[in-house]
Design a protein around this motif. Structure first.
Motif, PDB file in Angstrom:
ATOM      1  N   MET A   1       0.846  -1.176   0.000  1.00 50.41           N
ATOM      2  CA  MET A   1       0.000   0.000   0.000  1.00 50.41           C
ATOM      3  C   MET A   1       0.886   1.232   0.000  1.00 50.41           C
ATOM      4  N   LYS A   2       0.484   2.181  -0.786  1.00 45.80           N
ATOM      5  CA  LYS A   2       1.224   3.431  -0.883  1.00 45.80           C
ATOM      6  C   LYS A   2       0.863   4.330   0.305  1.00 45.80           C
ATOM      7  N   VAL A   3       1.849   5.034   0.824  1.00 48.08           N
ATOM      8  CA  VAL A   3       1.641   5.957   1.944  1.00 48.08           C
ATOM      9  C   VAL A   3       2.080   7.341   1.494  1.00 48.08           C
ATOM     10  N   GLU A   4       1.253   8.327   1.772  1.00 48.62           N
ATOM     11  CA  GLU A   4       1.560   9.717   1.413  1.00 48.62           C
ATOM     12  C   GLU A   4       1.299  10.622   2.611  1.00 48.62           C
ATOM     13  N   LEU A   5       2.118  11.642   2.729  1.00 44.73           N
ATOM     14  CA  LEU A   5       1.898  12.670   3.746  1.00 44.73           C
ATOM     15  C   LEU A   5       0.749  13.569   3.300  1.00 44.73           C
ATOM     16  N   GLU A  25      -4.523   0.870  -6.244  1.00 44.96           N
ATOM     17  CA  GLU A  25      -4.021   0.567  -4.900  1.00 44.96           C
ATOM     18  C   GLU A  25      -4.386   1.702  -3.952  1.00 44.96           C
ATOM     19  N   PRO A  26      -5.018   1.404  -2.815  1.00 42.15           N
ATOM     20  CA  PRO A  26      -5.364   2.466  -1.864  1.00 42.15           C
ATOM     21  C   PRO A  26      -4.124   3.228  -1.395  1.00 42.15           C
ATOM     22  N   VAL A  27      -4.339   4.476  -1.030  1.00 43.39           N
ATOM     23  CA  VAL A  27      -3.266   5.318  -0.525  1.00 43.39           C
ATOM     24  C   VAL A  27      -3.599   5.684   0.916  1.00 43.39           C
ATOM     25  N   LEU A  28      -2.670   5.412   1.817  1.00 47.25           N
ATOM     26  CA  LEU A  28      -2.837   5.793   3.215  1.00 47.25           C
ATOM     27  C   LEU A  28      -2.279   7.199   3.378  1.00 47.25           C
TER      28      LEU A  28
END
Length: 85
Positions: A1-5, A25-28
């Motif tokens: 899962m992709k993580v973004e600020l 793909e969901p982004v956290l």
């Protein structure tokens, strides 16, 4: 899962959304180092909502059986015939 600020989301929303649509793909999204929200594709979200509705219906049915709130097939058929007239 992709993580973004969250700051990246503010600055690069168009790119993050394009990547989301391409990868599905969901982004956290994180804020101050902690999970804050998920960004998901519209089709995936709607699919999840439909599945949730089905699961809630199954759970209601299971509760009805546990509580004895059931009808025989004969009674159910009789009720349906009344409703369909």
């Amino acid at each position: 899962m992709k993580v973004e600020l969250v700051t990246s989301l503010k600055r690069q929303a168009t790119k993050i959304l394009a990547d989301l649509h391409d990868s599905k793909e969901p982004v956290l999204i994180t804020e101050h180092g902690k999970p804050s929200a998920y960004l998901v594709d519209v089709d995936d979200y709607e699919f999840m909502q439909q599945r949730l509705t089905i699961l809630e219906g199954i759970a209601r049915g299971e509760r009805a059986v546990e509580e004895g709130k059931v009808h025989s097939q004969r009674d159910a058929k009789g009720q349906m015939e009344k409703w369909l007239k």
